[in-house]
Design a protein around this motif. Structure first.
Motif, PDB file in Angstrom:
ATOM      1  N   PRO A   1       0.780  -1.240   0.000  1.00 56.07           N
ATOM      2  CA  PRO A   1       0.000   0.000   0.000  1.00 56.07           C
ATOM      3  C   PRO A   1       0.812   1.291   0.000  1.00 56.07           C
ATOM      4  CG  PRO A   1      -0.160  -1.128   2.124  1.00 56.07           C
ATOM      5  CD  PRO A   1       0.482  -2.078   1.184  1.00 56.07           C
ATOM      6  N   THR A   2       2.067   1.265   0.441  1.00 56.66           N
ATOM      7  CA  THR A   2       2.854   2.507   0.483  1.00 56.66           C
ATOM      8  C   THR A   2       3.885   2.581  -0.652  1.00 56.66           C
ATOM      9  OG1 THR A   2       4.516   1.578   1.997  1.00 56.66           O
ATOM     10  CG2 THR A   2       2.600   2.669   2.983  1.00 56.66           C
ATOM     11  N   LEU A   3       3.877   1.597  -1.544  1.00 58.99           N
ATOM     12  CA  LEU A   3       4.833   1.581  -2.654  1.00 58.99           C
ATOM     13  C   LEU A   3       4.444   2.609  -3.715  1.00 58.99           C
ATOM     14  CD1 LEU A   3       7.262   0.050  -4.006  1.00 58.99           C
ATOM     15  CD2 LEU A   3       5.524  -1.401  -5.110  1.00 58.99           C
ATOM     16  N   TRP A   4       5.432   3.350  -4.221  1.00 59.26           N
ATOM     17  CA  TRP A   4       5.175   4.270  -5.322  1.00 59.26           C
ATOM     18  C   TRP A   4       5.040   3.480  -6.625  1.00 59.26           C
ATOM     19  CZ3 TRP A   4       4.707   9.656  -5.976  1.00 59.26           C
ATOM     20  CH2 TRP A   4       4.721  10.387  -4.786  1.00 59.26           C
ATOM     21  N   LEU A   5       4.019   3.840  -7.420  1.00 56.75           N
ATOM     22  CA  LEU A   5       3.741   3.158  -8.677  1.00 56.75           C
ATOM     23  C   LEU A   5       3.667   4.172  -9.812  1.00 56.75           C
ATOM     24  CD1 LEU A   5       0.825   0.868  -7.440  1.00 56.75           C
ATOM     25  CD2 LEU A   5       3.239   0.241  -7.640  1.00 56.75           C
ATOM     26  N   ALA A   6       4.101   3.764 -10.995  1.00 55.26           N
ATOM     27  CA  ALA A   6       3.986   4.600 -12.185  1.00 55.26           C
ATOM     28  C   ALA A   6       3.020   3.930 -13.156  1.00 55.26           C
ATOM     29  CB  ALA A   6       5.351   4.786 -12.839  1.00 55.26           C
ATOM     30  N   VAL A   7       2.053   4.700 -13.646  1.00 55.84           N
ATOM     31  CA  VAL A   7       1.054   4.156 -14.567  1.00 55.84           C
ATOM     32  C   VAL A   7       0.911   5.073 -15.777  1.00 55.84           C
ATOM     33  CG1 VAL A   7      -0.278   2.901 -12.834  1.00 55.84           C
ATOM     34  CG2 VAL A   7      -0.795   5.292 -13.266  1.00 55.84           C
ATOM     35  N   GLY A   8       0.572   4.465 -16.903  1.00 54.29           N
ATOM     36  CA  GLY A   8       0.401   5.239 -18.129  1.00 54.29           C
ATOM     37  C   GLY A   8      -0.872   6.070 -18.102  1.00 54.29           C
ATOM     38  N   ILE A   9      -0.733   7.365 -18.358  1.00 60.27           N
ATOM     39  CA  ILE A   9      -1.872   8.279 -18.489  1.00 60.27           C
ATOM     40  C   ILE A   9      -1.741   8.917 -19.871  1.00 60.27           C
ATOM     41  CG2 ILE A   9      -3.054  10.303 -17.566  1.00 60.27           C
ATOM     42  CD1 ILE A   9      -3.123   7.970 -15.643  1.00 60.27           C
ATOM     43  N   ASN A  10      -2.485   8.383 -20.823  1.00 57.08           N
ATOM     44  CA  ASN A  10      -2.265   8.754 -22.221  1.00 57.08           C
ATOM     45  C   ASN A  10      -3.217   9.809 -22.765  1.00 57.08           C
ATOM     46  OD1 ASN A  10      -0.098   6.846 -22.673  1.00 57.08           O
ATOM     47  ND2 ASN A  10      -1.657   5.256 -22.507  1.00 57.08           N
ATOM     48  N   GLY A  11      -4.196  10.200 -21.974  1.00 55.81           N
ATOM     49  CA  GLY A  11      -5.132  11.211 -22.435  1.00 55.81           C
ATOM     50  C   GLY A  11      -6.059  11.652 -21.314  1.00 55.81           C
TER      51      GLY A  11
ATOM     52  N   GLY B   1      -4.675   7.131  -1.331  1.00 56.04           N
ATOM     53  CA  GLY B   1      -3.301   7.020  -0.854  1.00 56.04           C
ATOM     54  C   GLY B   1      -2.268   7.590  -1.796  1.00 56.04           C
ATOM     55  N   ARG B   2      -2.715   7.946  -3.024  1.00 57.36           N
ATOM     56  CA  ARG B   2      -1.819   8.540  -4.024  1.00 57.36           C
ATOM     57  C   ARG B   2      -0.546   7.715  -4.225  1.00 57.36           C
ATOM     58  NH1 ARG B   2      -6.105  11.064  -3.550  1.00 57.36           N
ATOM     59  NH2 ARG B   2      -6.420  13.240  -4.179  1.00 57.36           N
ATOM     60  N   ARG B   3       0.636   8.341  -4.059  1.00 48.99           N
ATOM     61  CA  ARG B   3       1.941   7.724  -4.350  1.00 48.99           C
ATOM     62  C   ARG B   3       1.939   7.161  -5.770  1.00 48.99           C
ATOM     63  NH1 ARG B   3       1.650   6.201   1.351  1.00 48.99           N
ATOM     64  NH2 ARG B   3       3.194   7.469   2.452  1.00 48.99           N
ATOM     65  N   LEU B   4       1.530   8.022  -6.695  1.00 42.32           N
ATOM     66  CA  LEU B   4       1.459   7.660  -8.109  1.00 42.32           C
ATOM     67  C   LEU B   4       2.289   8.621  -8.943  1.00 42.32           C
ATOM     68  CD1 LEU B   4      -2.386   7.007  -8.466  1.00 42.32           C
ATOM     69  CD2 LEU B   4      -0.575   5.261  -8.373  1.00 42.32           C
ATOM     70  N   ILE B   5       2.884   8.092  -9.998  1.00 44.14           N
ATOM     71  CA  ILE B   5       3.586   8.881 -11.006  1.00 44.14           C
ATOM     72  C   ILE B   5       2.882   8.640 -12.325  1.00 44.14           C
ATOM     73  CG2 ILE B   5       5.766   9.192 -12.254  1.00 44.14           C
ATOM     74  CD1 ILE B   5       7.148   8.043  -9.693  1.00 44.14           C
ATOM     75  N   ALA B   6       2.551   9.702 -13.038  1.00 42.77           N
ATOM     76  CA  ALA B   6       1.879   9.567 -14.319  1.00 42.77           C
ATOM     77  C   ALA B   6       2.909   9.478 -15.437  1.00 42.77           C
ATOM     78  CB  ALA B   6       0.951  10.754 -14.557  1.00 42.77           C
ATOM     79  N   LEU B   7       2.847   8.390 -16.204  1.00 44.94           N
ATOM     80  CA  LEU B   7       3.692   8.249 -17.387  1.00 44.94           C
ATOM     81  C   LEU B   7       2.920   8.848 -18.553  1.00 44.94           C
ATOM     82  CD1 LEU B   7       4.863   4.546 -16.852  1.00 44.94           C
ATOM     83  CD2 LEU B   7       6.016   6.652 -16.135  1.00 44.94           C
TER      84      LEU B   7
END
Length: 289
Positions: A192-202, A217-223
């Motif tokens: 639950p506390t791990l940072w994740l990157a996911v594709g956001i294409n539009g 919980g956020r901790r997201l990076i937008a690719l």
């Protein structure tokens, strides 16, 4: 002979700095502080694609990672994790060994002991004496000093990879690149506390994310797309507290242009909303900011 006080002081400071680098990322706060969206950021984070090799370097190797980290201690080092036939984890970008080594065939058909016998090639195809590193060797080398981006390739289970991360107490010095919202949620459920990157294409992906439980919980990076988007695209993600990563590598992209020609475009990308620049030439791009 007495050692001058100033020389002694510099030596002590240098040794302290070196000691502090180990376990720099050792808890949730340290990684949160590193990635947290900052509206007044003066320069982008630099992500070294495949470790940032030059033409004479090997990609996804400890030698190249160490070279990049020495020049850019705050660079994010990206790597590609694949599974062997005997369920070991090694670093290699391609599904096959053909381009990057002196062997051929799918990585998934080789055992780790057999892979130990082959050698890596540089980007221009020159054979070296370097072996394909295991993922555990990378974690042991890193000692939580530098941030690692894990591109866990299809066919390799991210939860199994994270078990190795936990085993080496490195969960605060990595983030995982996910290939879908569904995969990201599966990893988030377990970590639950791990940072994740996911594709956001539009815009549609942003709208979906705004309603998705992954946002809790956020901790997201937008690719985000390599093509620069309107400022409103990045602003909408920033309002969610999500930093945006933009890749500048590949055919027809900024990294293919001479740096002098692309300087203003790199800077414009950052001003537009690109918080992280993923590049094949991290050192040169870093110098532009």
């Amino acid at each position: 002979m007495k050692i001058p006080f100033l020389v002694l002081l510099i030596t002590l400071v240098a040794s302290n700095v070196a000691a502090q680098q180990i376990n720099r990322f050792q808890n949730t706060q340290s990684i949160d502080d590193f990635f947290q969206y900052k509206p007044n950021r003066k320069r982008p984070l630099i992500l070294a694609h495949r470790g940032g090799p030059g033409p004479a370097d090997t990609e996804n190797s400890i030698v190249t990672f160490a070279k990049t980290a020495k020049m850019l201690p705050d660079a994010i080092i990206e790597m590609d994790v694949r599974m062997t036939r005997d369920s070991s984890f090694v670093l290699l970008h391609d599904a096959t060994l053909d381009r990057e080594s002196n062997a051929k065939g799918p990585v998934a058909e080789w055992t780790l002991s057999d892979l130990r016998e082959i050698k890596l090639k540089t980007l221009v195809g020159e054979l070296t004496d370097q072996q394909i590193p295991t993922f555990s060797e990378i974690l042991a080398w890193n000692k939580n000093r530098f941030m690692l981006a894990l591109d866990i390739k299809p066919g390799t289970d991210p939860l199994s990879v994270m078990k190795e991360v936990q085993k080496q107490q490195a969960e605060y010095s990595v983030f995982v690149i996910c290939y879908s919202f569904l995969e990201a949620q599966r990893v988030r459920n377990r970590y639950p506390t791990l940072w994740l990157a996911v594709g956001i294409n539009g815009i549609e992906d942003i709208a979906r994310l705004e309603k998705d439980s992954l946002l809790i919980g956020r901790r997201l990076i937008a690719l985000t797309p390599q093509k620069v988007q309107p400022a409103s695209f990045y602003e909408r993600l920033h309002k969610l507290g999500i930093p945006c990563s933009v890749g500048t590598y590949g055919a027809g992209q900024l990294d293919e242009k001479p740096v002098t020609e692309a300087t203003q475009e790199y800077r414009a990308l950052f001003r537009q909303g690109g918080d992280i620049i993923t590049t094949d030439r991290p050192v040169e791009v870093s110098k532009l900011f």
